[in-house]
Scaffold this motif. Sequence first.
Motif, PDB file in Angstrom:
ATOM      1  N   TYR A  86       0.846  -1.187   0.000  1.00 25.59           N
ATOM      2  CA  TYR A  86       0.000   0.000   0.000  1.00 25.59           C
ATOM      3  C   TYR A  86       0.886   1.242   0.000  1.00 25.59           C
ATOM      4  O   TYR A  86       1.861   1.315   0.753  1.00 25.59           O
ATOM      5  N   GLU A  87       0.537   2.196  -0.839  1.00 24.97           N
ATOM      6  CA  GLU A  87       1.201   3.502  -0.829  1.00 24.97           C
ATOM      7  C   GLU A  87       0.182   4.544  -0.386  1.00 24.97           C
ATOM      8  O   GLU A  87      -0.910   4.644  -0.951  1.00 24.97           O
ATOM      9  N   ILE A  88       0.550   5.311   0.632  1.00 26.44           N
ATOM     10  CA  ILE A  88      -0.362   6.254   1.258  1.00 26.44           C
ATOM     11  C   ILE A  88       0.221   7.654   1.118  1.00 26.44           C
ATOM     12  O   ILE A  88       1.316   7.928   1.624  1.00 26.44           O
ATOM     13  N   SER A  89      -0.484   8.513   0.421  1.00 32.50           N
ATOM     14  CA  SER A  89      -0.007   9.879   0.181  1.00 32.50           C
ATOM     15  C   SER A  89      -0.949  10.876   0.847  1.00 32.50           C
ATOM     16  O   SER A  89      -2.166  10.808   0.671  1.00 32.50           O
ATOM     17  N   PHE A  90      -0.356  11.786   1.597  1.00 37.81           N
ATOM     18  CA  PHE A  90      -1.090  12.911   2.174  1.00 37.81           C
ATOM     19  C   PHE A  90      -0.636  14.155   1.419  1.00 37.81           C
ATOM     20  O   PHE A  90       0.523  14.566   1.517  1.00 37.81           O
ATOM     21  N   ILE A  91      -1.535  14.729   0.649  1.00 37.06           N
ATOM     22  CA  ILE A  91      -1.220  15.889  -0.180  1.00 37.06           C
ATOM     23  C   ILE A  91      -1.826  17.124   0.465  1.00 37.06           C
ATOM     24  O   ILE A  91      -3.047  17.261   0.574  1.00 37.06           O
ATOM     25  N   GLY A  92      -0.953  18.015   0.952  1.00 34.75           N
ATOM     26  CA  GLY A  92      -1.428  19.210   1.612  1.00 34.75           C
ATOM     27  C   GLY A  92      -1.983  20.228   0.633  1.00 34.75           C
ATOM     28  O   GLY A  92      -1.369  20.513  -0.394  1.00 34.75           O
ATOM     29  N   LEU A  93      -3.140  20.772   0.952  1.00 35.40           N
ATOM     30  CA  LEU A  93      -3.802  21.769   0.113  1.00 35.40           C
ATOM     31  C   LEU A  93      -4.128  22.992   0.959  1.00 35.40           C
ATOM     32  O   LEU A  93      -4.098  22.957   2.188  1.00 35.40           O
ATOM     33  N   ARG A  94      -4.400  24.090   0.276  1.00 34.83           N
ATOM     34  CA  ARG A  94      -4.809  25.328   0.940  1.00 34.83           C
ATOM     35  C   ARG A  94      -3.849  25.701   2.073  1.00 34.83           C
ATOM     36  O   ARG A  94      -2.674  25.962   1.829  1.00 34.83           O
ATOM     37  N   ARG A  95      -4.272  25.682   3.337  1.00 34.10           N
ATOM     38  CA  ARG A  95      -3.396  26.139   4.417  1.00 34.10           C
ATOM     39  C   ARG A  95      -2.224  25.184   4.674  1.00 34.10           C
ATOM     40  O   ARG A  95      -1.290  25.529   5.392  1.00 34.10           O
ATOM     41  N   PHE A  96      -2.285  23.956   4.103  1.00 37.40           N
ATOM     42  CA  PHE A  96      -1.186  22.999   4.257  1.00 37.40           C
ATOM     43  C   PHE A  96      -0.506  22.736   2.914  1.00 37.40           C
ATOM     44  O   PHE A  96       0.003  21.638   2.666  1.00 37.40           O
ATOM     45  N   ALA A  97      -0.484  23.732   2.054  1.00 37.86           N
ATOM     46  CA  ALA A  97      -0.035  23.526   0.670  1.00 37.86           C
ATOM     47  C   ALA A  97       1.401  23.022   0.564  1.00 37.86           C
ATOM     48  O   ALA A  97       1.763  22.373  -0.415  1.00 37.86           O
ATOM     49  N   ASP A  98       2.241  23.289   1.537  1.00 36.02           N
ATOM     50  CA  ASP A  98       3.646  22.883   1.459  1.00 36.02           C
ATOM     51  C   ASP A  98       3.946  21.640   2.291  1.00 36.02           C
ATOM     52  O   ASP A  98       5.113  21.297   2.494  1.00 36.02           O
ATOM     53  N   LEU A  99       2.924  20.939   2.743  1.00 41.17           N
ATOM     54  CA  LEU A  99       3.140  19.788   3.629  1.00 41.17           C
ATOM     55  C   LEU A  99       2.583  18.526   2.982  1.00 41.17           C
ATOM     56  O   LEU A  99       1.370  18.284   2.992  1.00 41.17           O
ATOM     57  N   ASP A 100       3.468  17.726   2.380  1.00 43.94           N
ATOM     58  CA  ASP A 100       3.097  16.438   1.787  1.00 43.94           C
ATOM     59  C   ASP A 100       3.827  15.325   2.531  1.00 43.94           C
ATOM     60  O   ASP A 100       4.997  15.472   2.916  1.00 43.94           O
ATOM     61  N   ILE A 101       3.150  14.201   2.714  1.00 39.58           N
ATOM     62  CA  ILE A 101       3.733  13.054   3.420  1.00 39.58           C
ATOM     63  C   ILE A 101       3.482  11.794   2.603  1.00 39.58           C
ATOM     64  O   ILE A 101       2.361  11.554   2.142  1.00 39.58           O
ATOM     65  N   GLU A 102       4.528  10.987   2.413  1.00 43.05           N
ATOM     66  CA  GLU A 102       4.429   9.717   1.687  1.00 43.05           C
ATOM     67  C   GLU A 102       4.759   8.573   2.644  1.00 43.05           C
ATOM     68  O   GLU A 102       5.802   8.578   3.299  1.00 43.05           O
ATOM     69  N   LEU A 103       3.870   7.587   2.726  1.00 42.41           N
ATOM     70  CA  LEU A 103       4.087   6.413   3.560  1.00 42.41           C
ATOM     71  C   LEU A 103       3.832   5.149   2.750  1.00 42.41           C
ATOM     72  O   LEU A 103       3.163   5.191   1.714  1.00 42.41           O
TER      73      LEU A 103
END
Length: 343
Positions: A75-92
Amino acid sequence: MFFSVSAVAQTVSEGNVREADVVNQLPTLFIDCSFCDDEHIRREIPFVNYVRDPEQADIHLFITRTPLSRGGAEYEISFIGLRRFADLDIELAYTADRNETWSETRDSLNNLIRSALMPYLSQTPFLNSISFIVDADHSGVSSATPEDDPWNFWVFEAYVGSVELELETNRTVFDSRWGIFADRVTEEWKLRFRPYFNYDYVEIEQDDADNVVSEVERHGIDSYAIKSINQHWSAGLFATYLTRNDQNTRNRVEVNPGVEYSFLPYSEATRRAVTLRYLIGYTWYDYFDETIFGKTEEHLLNHQLRGSVDIRQPWGSVSGVLSVPTTCTIQICAEFSSSAAYQ
């Protein structure tokens, strides 16, 4: 070690901001997963606001699943930050063992999702309301290793595609399709050996003539051995065998070595793959009956250029294949090569 994380909502005393306003400060999450149990995630992780429109989300959660030939799935889990979290992405990433139940896998994924949401919550007024529980007991954590696998990552499967028998007054039909799969996939090698067998029989009785009988046999073997060289290159040997009486083919043996280049690292192949493959090889035909060209057997050279695209992203998916095969007899290929060199 794994983390069990919970977020506790701040207590809103009388005279402070209304509770609805506090809840509205929680991050909004959009779940983009075709196989997930969305309701279970919502129940287990209540400290975010869930939305059904990605345009309204602060976090786009994108999950893909790739079955493994040895069992289990990656499983690949991506958290893509948008709006107020636009610069915060996490890949697990998470690898489910072949012995895991779906309930166990679902709980492990929820734990990863819960933990990965903490960096987003830490940038909200709820920072001081986050509590952590760390379980340092490793007894519940296991991972698959070659030593744990008595089959050394080989997966064997016998299948019956169909078995059909029809008995009528003047008509008999029997159809069967079955085979065996043997696959082994590791980080360095992909091996496959798959024999298959198809047999069709039809007999029609006629009062004033001999019975009409049709027997079609189509048996073969698909196999390959592919070695990964690095993150962009791999080399392999592809071999097939076929016998098919309805196409006047007693034996067909095809052997094709080849190379493949991936424009993107192979580590990203579950999400993004753009590859170019070139095969060159030899095919031998052995016919039941002489062909219209007076042949009882043929020796052919063939080569193929194949490009493929397979992309799965939060905005959608794109896939396609373009193949340019060429086949010629050894004599014609030799004459063409000589002519080209002379020119």
